[in-house]
Design a protein around this motif. Structure first.
Motif, short mmCIF file in Angstrom:
data_model
loop_
_atom_site.label_atom_id
_atom_site.label_comp_id
_atom_site.label_asym_id
_atom_site.label_seq_id
_atom_site.Cartn_x
_atom_site.Cartn_y
_atom_site.Cartn_z
N GLU A 92 1.03 15.63 8.72
CA GLU A 92 1.59 14.81 9.80
C GLU A 92 1.64 13.34 9.38
OE1 GLU A 92 3.06 15.72 12.45
OE2 GLU A 92 2.18 17.59 13.16
N MET A 93 0.59 12.87 8.72
CA MET A 93 0.56 11.48 8.29
C MET A 93 1.58 11.21 7.18
SD MET A 93 -3.36 10.12 8.57
CE MET A 93 -4.25 11.55 7.99
N TYR A 94 1.75 12.16 6.26
CA TYR A 94 2.78 11.98 5.23
C TYR A 94 4.16 11.90 5.87
CZ TYR A 94 0.07 12.18 0.94
OH TYR A 94 -0.78 11.87 -0.09
N ARG A 95 4.37 12.65 6.94
CA ARG A 95 5.65 12.61 7.65
C ARG A 95 5.81 11.29 8.40
NH1 ARG A 95 7.23 13.98 12.78
NH2 ARG A 95 5.18 14.79 13.35
N ALA A 96 4.71 10.75 8.92
CA ALA A 96 4.76 9.57 9.78
C ALA A 96 4.85 8.26 9.01
CB ALA A 96 3.53 9.53 10.69
N PHE A 97 4.20 8.17 7.87
CA PHE A 97 4.04 6.90 7.20
C PHE A 97 4.92 6.77 5.97
CE2 PHE A 97 -0.32 7.69 9.05
CZ PHE A 97 -0.05 6.99 10.21
N THR A 98 5.17 5.52 5.61
CA THR A 98 5.93 5.20 4.41
C THR A 98 5.09 4.23 3.58
OG1 THR A 98 6.97 3.29 5.47
CG2 THR A 98 8.13 5.40 5.65
N ILE B 73 0.87 -1.18 0.00
CA ILE B 73 0.00 0.00 0.00
C ILE B 73 0.90 1.23 0.00
CG2 ILE B 73 -1.75 1.32 1.28
CD1 ILE B 73 -2.68 -1.36 2.47
N SER B 74 0.61 2.17 -0.88
CA SER B 74 1.43 3.37 -0.95
C SER B 74 1.10 4.30 0.21
CB SER B 74 1.21 4.11 -2.28
OG SER B 74 -0.08 4.72 -2.29
N ARG B 75 2.06 5.11 0.57
CA ARG B 75 1.85 6.11 1.62
C ARG B 75 0.68 7.01 1.23
NH1 ARG B 75 6.51 10.02 3.59
NH2 ARG B 75 7.44 9.10 1.76
N THR B 76 0.62 7.40 -0.03
CA THR B 76 -0.46 8.28 -0.50
C THR B 76 -1.82 7.62 -0.29
OG1 THR B 76 1.00 9.33 -2.10
CG2 THR B 76 -1.38 9.51 -2.51
N GLN B 77 -1.95 6.37 -0.67
CA GLN B 77 -3.22 5.66 -0.50
C GLN B 77 -3.59 5.57 0.98
OE1 GLN B 77 -3.19 1.68 -2.09
NE2 GLN B 77 -5.40 1.48 -1.96
N PHE B 78 -2.62 5.27 1.82
CA PHE B 78 -2.86 5.15 3.26
C PHE B 78 -3.34 6.48 3.84
CE2 PHE B 78 -1.44 4.92 7.72
CZ PHE B 78 -2.07 3.75 8.11
N VAL B 79 -2.64 7.56 3.50
CA VAL B 79 -2.99 8.88 4.03
C VAL B 79 -4.35 9.34 3.51
CG1 VAL B 79 -2.34 11.34 4.05
CG2 VAL B 79 -0.59 9.56 4.44
N GLU B 80 -4.58 9.21 2.21
CA GLU B 80 -5.86 9.66 1.64
C GLU B 80 -7.03 8.88 2.20
OE1 GLU B 80 -5.40 9.60 -2.63
OE2 GLU B 80 -4.09 11.38 -2.59
N THR B 81 -6.87 7.56 2.35
CA THR B 81 -7.94 6.74 2.92
C THR B 81 -8.21 7.14 4.37
OG1 THR B 81 -7.41 4.91 1.45
CG2 THR B 81 -8.66 4.37 3.43
N SER B 82 -7.16 7.43 5.12
CA SER B 82 -7.33 7.84 6.53
C SER B 82 -8.08 9.16 6.62
CB SER B 82 -5.96 7.96 7.21
OG SER B 82 -5.30 6.71 7.24
N ILE B 83 -7.71 10.12 5.81
CA ILE B 83 -8.41 11.42 5.81
C ILE B 83 -9.87 11.23 5.39
CG2 ILE B 83 -8.57 13.66 4.62
CD1 ILE B 83 -6.44 13.68 6.79
N ASP B 84 -10.10 10.43 4.36
CA ASP B 84 -11.48 10.17 3.92
C ASP B 84 -12.32 9.55 5.04
OD1 ASP B 84 -10.89 11.18 1.42
OD2 ASP B 84 -10.73 9.21 0.45
N GLU B 85 -11.73 8.62 5.78
CA GLU B 85 -12.46 7.97 6.87
C GLU B 85 -12.74 8.94 8.02
OE1 GLU B 85 -14.01 4.73 7.25
OE2 GLU B 85 -13.88 5.40 5.17
N ILE B 86 -11.77 9.78 8.34
CA ILE B 86 -12.00 10.78 9.39
C ILE B 86 -13.15 11.71 8.97
CG2 ILE B 86 -10.99 12.82 10.53
CD1 ILE B 86 -8.30 11.22 10.53
#
Length: 172
Positions: A104-110, A72-85
């Protein structure tokens, strides 16, 4: 020599009092429950909830461990998290706040690959920390972000209530 000692003390004080691994944060933690997130019969990740408290509570520290079965790409992870919030909380958070959290999530996740592990540690009234198997990835000192992020799994409005029940040890 005194200058070197002073520099070492300064560095030690400047670094957050965070642990090398998430287990250092919660040394007495025990697994409360676990389950798989699946999407169209594909296993995405296995989640495991850890806590030193035998009952899950947003007033006690806990760790959510995700072991990935897919890349899973960082972008997909971050975008899905924001969408869910956004889905869970509606208009509660401003666009500016969501943009800050996205950063913050882009900084935290890979990017993650099969077998990779990410662990989020929830720290009530402080924020959260994110680890991979080897190190601290990010220390986010924003209690509101921590609540919103972990709501993805633990809010009653989560998309996967079955996984939530399994994590909380309520699954039959």
């Amino acid at each position: 020599m005194l200058k070197g000692i002073a520099l070492s003390v300064f560095i030690a004080l400047a670094i957050p009092a965070s642990a090398a691994t998430w287990r250092d944060e919660l040394p007495q933690a025990k697994a409360l429950g676990s389950g798989d997130l699946t999407w169209f019969r594909l296993r995405i990740y296995t989640a495991k909830l850890w806590s030193e408290n035998p009952q899950f509570s947003l007033n006690s520290p806990f760790a959510l461990e995700l072991t990935y079965h897919r890349s899973i790409s960082r972008t997909q992870f971050v975008e899905t998290s924001i969408d869910e919030i956004k889905r869970i909380f509606g208009q509660q958070y401003s666009a500016e706040q969501l943009k800050r959290w996205e950063g913050e999530m882009y900084r935290a996740f890979t990017n993650v690959n099969e077998g990779d592990q990410l662990v989020g540690v929830f720290l009530p009234n402080q924020g959260c920390r994110f680890y991979n198997r080897n190190q601290l990835l990010a220390d986010i000192r924003d209690p509101e972000f921590a609540k919103a992020f972990f709501a993805i799994w633990f809010d009653e409005r989560t998309k996967d209530s079955g996984l939530r029940d399994q994590l909380l040890g309520r699954a039959k």
